[in-house]
Design a protein around this motif. Structure first.
Motif, mmCIF file in Angstrom:
data_model
loop_
_atom_site.group_PDB
_atom_site.id
_atom_site.type_symbol
_atom_site.label_atom_id
_atom_site.label_comp_id
_atom_site.label_asym_id
_atom_site.label_seq_id
_atom_site.Cartn_x
_atom_site.Cartn_y
_atom_site.Cartn_z
ATOM 1 N N ASN A 130 58.936 26.486 14.861
ATOM 2 C CA ASN A 130 60.389 26.435 14.748
ATOM 3 C C ASN A 130 61.001 27.753 14.291
ATOM 4 O OD1 ASN A 130 59.355 23.518 13.470
ATOM 5 N ND2 ASN A 130 60.857 23.333 15.107
ATOM 6 N N LEU A 131 60.343 28.431 13.341
ATOM 7 C CA LEU A 131 61.036 29.488 12.609
ATOM 8 C C LEU A 131 60.419 30.879 12.709
ATOM 9 C CD1 LEU A 131 61.760 27.446 9.350
ATOM 10 C CD2 LEU A 131 63.277 27.820 11.311
ATOM 11 N N THR A 132 59.201 30.993 13.226
ATOM 12 C CA THR A 132 58.565 32.314 13.281
ATOM 13 C C THR A 132 59.414 33.311 14.048
ATOM 14 O OG1 THR A 132 56.363 31.320 13.133
ATOM 15 C CG2 THR A 132 56.491 33.559 13.982
ATOM 16 N N LYS A 133 60.064 32.849 15.116
ATOM 17 C CA LYS A 133 60.878 33.745 15.944
ATOM 18 C C LYS A 133 61.994 34.411 15.150
ATOM 19 C CE LYS A 133 61.933 30.163 18.633
ATOM 20 N NZ LYS A 133 61.628 28.952 17.816
ATOM 21 N N LYS A 162 64.230 25.201 18.604
ATOM 22 C CA LYS A 162 63.394 24.524 19.592
ATOM 23 C C LYS A 162 62.174 25.383 19.902
ATOM 24 C CE LYS A 162 65.949 20.892 21.023
ATOM 25 N NZ LYS A 162 65.499 19.516 21.186
ATOM 26 N N TYR A 163 61.080 24.722 20.230
ATOM 27 C CA TYR A 163 59.847 25.457 20.544
ATOM 28 C C TYR A 163 60.066 26.480 21.643
ATOM 29 C CZ TYR A 163 57.396 21.528 18.222
ATOM 30 O OH TYR A 163 56.954 20.570 17.343
ATOM 31 N N VAL A 164 60.847 26.114 22.662
ATOM 32 C CA VAL A 164 60.935 26.944 23.864
ATOM 33 C C VAL A 164 62.041 27.987 23.784
ATOM 34 C CG1 VAL A 164 60.008 25.124 25.332
ATOM 35 C CG2 VAL A 164 62.479 25.254 24.968
ATOM 36 N N PHE A 165 62.755 28.060 22.664
ATOM 37 C CA PHE A 165 63.891 28.973 22.589
ATOM 38 C C PHE A 165 63.420 30.424 22.526
ATOM 39 C CE2 PHE A 165 67.468 31.258 20.887
ATOM 40 C CZ PHE A 165 68.559 30.614 21.452
ATOM 41 N N ASP A 166 63.885 31.234 23.471
ATOM 42 C CA ASP A 166 63.578 32.663 23.493
ATOM 43 C C ASP A 166 64.700 33.385 22.742
ATOM 44 O OD1 ASP A 166 63.031 35.305 23.968
ATOM 45 O OD2 ASP A 166 63.301 35.209 26.141
ATOM 46 N N PRO A 167 64.407 34.023 21.609
ATOM 47 C CA PRO A 167 65.487 34.619 20.814
ATOM 48 C C PRO A 167 66.073 35.894 21.396
ATOM 49 C CG PRO A 167 63.369 35.134 19.838
ATOM 50 C CD PRO A 167 63.088 34.190 20.982
ATOM 51 N N MET A 186 82.249 41.766 10.372
ATOM 52 C CA MET A 186 82.140 40.305 10.239
ATOM 53 C C MET A 186 80.711 39.931 9.862
ATOM 54 S SD MET A 186 83.234 37.304 12.940
ATOM 55 C CE MET A 186 82.014 37.770 14.187
ATOM 56 N N ARG A 187 80.593 39.015 8.908
ATOM 57 C CA ARG A 187 79.272 38.517 8.509
ATOM 58 C C ARG A 187 78.947 37.268 9.336
ATOM 59 N NH1 ARG A 187 78.848 36.993 2.722
ATOM 60 N NH2 ARG A 187 81.085 36.561 2.789
ATOM 61 N N LEU A 188 77.764 37.264 9.924
ATOM 62 C CA LEU A 188 77.368 36.193 10.840
ATOM 63 C C LEU A 188 76.229 35.384 10.239
ATOM 64 C CD1 LEU A 188 77.475 34.813 13.624
ATOM 65 C CD2 LEU A 188 75.967 36.629 14.474
ATOM 66 N N PHE A 189 76.429 34.060 10.160
ATOM 67 C CA PHE A 189 75.405 33.146 9.655
ATOM 68 C C PHE A 189 75.071 32.136 10.745
ATOM 69 C CE2 PHE A 189 77.684 34.739 5.984
ATOM 70 C CZ PHE A 189 76.651 35.098 5.132
ATOM 71 N N ILE A 190 73.783 32.074 11.104
ATOM 72 C CA ILE A 190 73.310 31.165 12.142
ATOM 73 C C ILE A 190 72.446 30.103 11.492
ATOM 74 C CG2 ILE A 190 72.211 30.969 14.396
ATOM 75 C CD1 ILE A 190 74.508 32.945 14.399
ATOM 76 N N HIS A 191 72.960 28.875 11.447
ATOM 77 C CA HIS A 191 72.190 27.757 10.898
ATOM 78 C C HIS A 191 71.344 27.184 12.028
ATOM 79 C CE1 HIS A 191 72.136 23.270 9.773
ATOM 80 N NE2 HIS A 191 71.183 23.872 9.093
ATOM 81 N N VAL A 192 70.020 27.304 11.912
ATOM 82 C CA VAL A 192 69.124 26.943 13.011
ATOM 83 C C VAL A 192 68.434 25.596 12.808
ATOM 84 C CG1 VAL A 192 68.722 29.372 13.559
ATOM 85 C CG2 VAL A 192 67.121 28.186 12.034
ATOM 86 N N GLY A 193 68.844 24.851 11.804
ATOM 87 C CA GLY A 193 68.228 23.538 11.575
ATOM 88 C C GLY A 193 67.128 23.627 10.524
ATOM 89 N N PRO A 194 65.896 23.218 10.910
ATOM 90 C CA PRO A 194 65.522 22.564 12.157
ATOM 91 C C PRO A 194 66.014 21.113 12.233
ATOM 92 C CG PRO A 194 63.618 23.612 11.116
ATOM 93 C CD PRO A 194 64.718 23.544 10.092
ATOM 94 N N HIS A 195 65.684 20.487 13.355
ATOM 95 C CA HIS A 195 66.040 19.097 13.601
ATOM 96 C C HIS A 195 65.598 18.211 12.437
ATOM 97 C CE1 HIS A 195 67.069 15.670 16.010
ATOM 98 N NE2 HIS A 195 65.834 15.255 16.166
ATOM 99 N N LYS A 196 66.489 17.304 12.025
ATOM 100 C CA LYS A 196 66.243 16.320 10.966
ATOM 101 C C LYS A 196 66.085 16.949 9.584
ATOM 102 C CE LYS A 196 66.662 12.876 11.882
ATOM 103 N NZ LYS A 196 67.968 12.181 12.113
ATOM 104 N N THR A 197 66.897 17.960 9.325
ATOM 105 C CA THR A 197 66.979 18.520 7.971
ATOM 106 C C THR A 197 68.446 18.550 7.528
ATOM 107 O OG1 THR A 197 67.077 20.810 8.812
ATOM 108 C CG2 THR A 197 64.896 19.921 8.239
#
Length: 283
Positions: A146-149, A86-91, A1-12
């Motif tokens: 937002n996205l470095t993680k 989110k800033y605080v999200f631990d991946p 299965m191919r998995l796609f995670i749309h992470v935003g960011p907020h207001k895009t």
């Protein structure tokens, strides 16, 4: 299965994309793609919050969603929530929970001044903002927080798309997103109600509502005022001049801040990404 995670960011464009994907659940399922909002919503924000709170049930809940995709015969699974940027999200717990699947994380980049105005607008509409837009707090115009993680997630891929209608097929974020994951968008329902699109108020009405947020009014009255201003803006757009809540110098400063980080993001740009819309100072 191919998995796609749309992470935003907020207001895009997240609300519009999520509403469109959810509305077209049945048609997408027939095309081998699984997207279904979580617990009666059009997105997976509540699921993302389970990971944000580090709840032990989070991996099992995520895998329940994957199992539903497999049971439906879909070889593409889509998850979408701004919680993941989110800033605080631990991946780490989330990456562990995807059970060895190779994920593609997808995010849209919007000019940082436009995004700040949209973030500010939503906070005002929800009654959480009294301070003027010039008090920016911890807003990060570079997207690093937002996205470095996700750029650093070993064994996975980050793809960055332009939040720019001119670069979307048919000017549609739904068509754009589905094109990136190789799903045919022909014949899908593209209609959206204003509440689904989560559109911003004109700058003047945003300021009216911001000042009203500082008054000693009850929540019911505040919501009624907010709803009334939204209805006015959407029904009579010709009454309100277009413009930004930020002055030109502030907008230029935000765009220059992003320009300084583009070397970090260019390796993740999707094919054909034209970056000038992000940093142009020709307003």
């Amino acid at each position: 299965m191919r998995l796609f995670i749309h992470v935003g960011p907020h207001k895009t464009g997240t609300s519009a994309l999520q509403a469109s994907l959810h509305k077209n659940h049945a048609a997408l399922r027939q095309r081998g793609a699984w997207y279904l909002g979580w617990e009666g919503t059009t997105n997976h924000t509540l699921l993302g919050h389970v990971f944000l709170r580090s709840e032990p049930s989070a991996p099992a809940l995520l895998n329940r969603y994957f199992d539903a995709a497999v049971a439906a015969g879909c070889d593409i699974c889509i998850v979408s929530s701004e919680s993941f940027s989110k800033y605080v999200f631990d991946p780490a717990p989330f990456l562990h929970a995807i059970n060895g699947l190779r994920a593609t994380f997808i995010a849209y980049l919007r000019p940082p001044d436009d995004r700040l105005v949209s973030v500010f607008n939503q906070m005002v509409r929800h009654g959480r903002r009294v301070a003027p837009i010039e008090e920016r707090g911890n807003y990060d115009p570079t997207y690093r927080s937002n996205l470095t993680k996700w750029a650093a997630a070993d064994g996975h891929r980050l793809v960055l798309a332009p939040y720019d209608e001119r670069q979307w097929p048919n000017g549609s974020i739904l068509d754009d997103f589905l094109g990136m994951i190789a799903v045919d968008a022909t014949g899908l329902d593209h209609s959206l109600e204003p509440v689904e699109a989560n559109r911003s108020l004109p700058a003047g009405l945003t300021e009216v509502l911001r000042l009203a947020n500082g008054l000693a009014m009850g929540e019911e009255m505040r919501r009624s005022l907010s709803h009334g201003l939204e209805q006015l803006a959407f029904s009579r757009p010709e009454l309100f001049a277009k413009g930004s809540a930020l002055d030109r110098d502030a907008r230029i400063a935000l765009r220059r801040a992003l320009r300084g980080s583009l070397d970090l993001w260019r390796p993740h740009f999707r094919a054909g990404f034209e970056e000038d819309f992000l940093i142009s100072e020709d307003f």
